[in-house]
Scaffold this motif. Structure first.
Motif, PDB file in Angstrom:
ATOM      1  N   ARG A 107       6.453 -15.090  -2.100  1.00 43.17           N
ATOM      2  CA  ARG A 107       6.393 -14.369  -1.602  1.00 43.17           C
ATOM      3  C   ARG A 107       5.964 -12.791  -1.548  1.00 43.17           C
ATOM      4  N   ALA A 108       6.179 -12.854  -3.597  1.00 40.61           N
ATOM      5  CA  ALA A 108       5.500 -11.639  -4.250  1.00 40.61           C
ATOM      6  C   ALA A 108       4.292 -12.007  -3.774  1.00 40.61           C
ATOM      7  N   LEU A 109       3.665 -12.943  -4.884  1.00 37.60           N
ATOM      8  CA  LEU A 109       2.263 -12.641  -4.309  1.00 37.60           C
ATOM      9  C   LEU A 109       1.263 -12.961  -2.882  1.00 37.60           C
ATOM     10  N   TRP A 110       2.194 -13.334  -1.930  1.00 41.35           N
ATOM     11  CA  TRP A 110       1.609 -12.557  -0.073  1.00 41.35           C
ATOM     12  C   TRP A 110       1.557 -10.967  -0.183  1.00 41.35           C
ATOM     13  N   LEU A 111       2.855 -10.732  -0.731  1.00 42.57           N
ATOM     14  CA  LEU A 111       2.840  -9.773  -0.397  1.00 42.57           C
ATOM     15  C   LEU A 111       1.909  -7.985  -0.734  1.00 42.57           C
ATOM     16  N   LEU A 112       1.565  -8.636  -2.243  1.00 45.23           N
ATOM     17  CA  LEU A 112       0.700  -8.196  -3.160  1.00 45.23           C
ATOM     18  C   LEU A 112      -1.133  -8.125  -2.601  1.00 45.23           C
ATOM     19  N   ILE A 113      -1.182  -9.305  -1.715  1.00 44.48           N
ATOM     20  CA  ILE A 113      -2.500  -9.428  -1.528  1.00 44.48           C
ATOM     21  C   ILE A 113      -2.114  -9.040  -0.043  1.00 44.48           C
ATOM     22  N   ALA A 114      -1.223  -8.665   0.119  1.00 46.55           N
ATOM     23  CA  ALA A 114      -1.317  -8.017   1.769  1.00 46.55           C
ATOM     24  C   ALA A 114      -1.130  -6.240   1.807  1.00 46.55           C
ATOM     25  N   GLY A 115      -0.443  -5.926   0.594  1.00 46.94           N
ATOM     26  CA  GLY A 115      -0.568  -4.554  -0.306  1.00 46.94           C
ATOM     27  C   GLY A 115      -1.895  -4.231  -0.084  1.00 46.94           C
ATOM     28  N   VAL A 116      -2.718  -4.801  -0.918  1.00 45.53           N
ATOM     29  CA  VAL A 116      -4.140  -4.620  -1.735  1.00 45.53           C
ATOM     30  C   VAL A 116      -5.346  -4.709  -0.377  1.00 45.53           C
ATOM     31  N   MET A 117      -4.902  -5.559   0.750  1.00 48.31           N
ATOM     32  CA  MET A 117      -5.430  -6.172   1.540  1.00 48.31           C
ATOM     33  C   MET A 117      -5.072  -4.696   2.321  1.00 48.31           C
ATOM     34  N   VAL A 118      -3.935  -4.108   2.467  1.00 45.98           N
ATOM     35  CA  VAL A 118      -3.881  -2.894   3.311  1.00 45.98           C
ATOM     36  C   VAL A 118      -4.907  -0.831   2.838  1.00 45.98           C
ATOM     37  N   MET A 119      -4.112  -1.493   0.913  1.00 46.73           N
ATOM     38  CA  MET A 119      -5.391  -0.312   0.944  1.00 46.73           C
ATOM     39  C   MET A 119      -6.769  -0.550   0.872  1.00 46.73           C
ATOM     40  N   ALA A 120      -8.018  -1.875   0.966  1.00 44.47           N
ATOM     41  CA  ALA A 120      -9.056  -1.127   1.282  1.00 44.47           C
ATOM     42  C   ALA A 120      -9.696  -1.473   2.555  1.00 44.47           C
ATOM     43  N   ILE A 121      -8.554  -1.942   3.733  1.00 42.00           N
ATOM     44  CA  ILE A 121      -9.192  -1.268   5.018  1.00 42.00           C
ATOM     45  C   ILE A 121      -8.656   0.106   5.143  1.00 42.00           C
TER      46      ILE A 121
END
Length: 126
Positions: A107-121
């Motif tokens: 779950r932490a890995l998926w949240l890290l990916i989601a967090g980086v995607m939000v920053m990229a947006i």
């Protein structure tokens, strides 16, 4: 030259086993586990500890980077959405670090990916 008389034809190869065929090898194959099974047989406590520390470290690093980028964008002429996206992505990465410290590394890995995607947006909106 002699041709082999016991060779299979292409139709026999693609059809697979006969529906009514049963035997000792069929029962033995059903009892053996599949090689592609996703069990954690080879993973020990050191692998789990390494995964937790990796999730904690990566989450903390991305949290700090997101907060720094948010503060830098806040002082500039960027729209308000951009620093908010960085701050939200940093918060998601902080949550990922927390989950990683508790052993929820997937779950932490998926949240890290989601967090980086939000920053990229947020970065693309600038």
């Amino acid at each position: 030259m002699r041709a082999r008389t016991d060779s299979d034809t292409q139709d026999d190869i693609h059809d697979g086993p006969q529906a009514g065929a049963t035997g000792a090898t069929g029962a033995a194959d059903a009892a053996e586990p599949d090689d592609t099974d996703d069990t954690d047989e080879g993973h020990g406590p050191q692998d789990a500890r390494r995964a937790r520390w990796t999730a904690i470290g990566t989450g903390a690093l991305l949290t700090l980077a997101g907060l720094a980028a948010s503060l830098l964008r806040l002082t500039g002429s960027a729209p308000a959405f951009v620093p908010a996206a960085y701050a939200l992505g940093a918060a998601v990465c902080a949550l990922a670090a927390l989950l990683g410290s508790r052993g929820r590394t997937r779950r932490a890995l998926w949240l890290l990916i989601a967090g980086v995607m939000v920053m990229a947006i947020g970065d693309q909106a600038d």
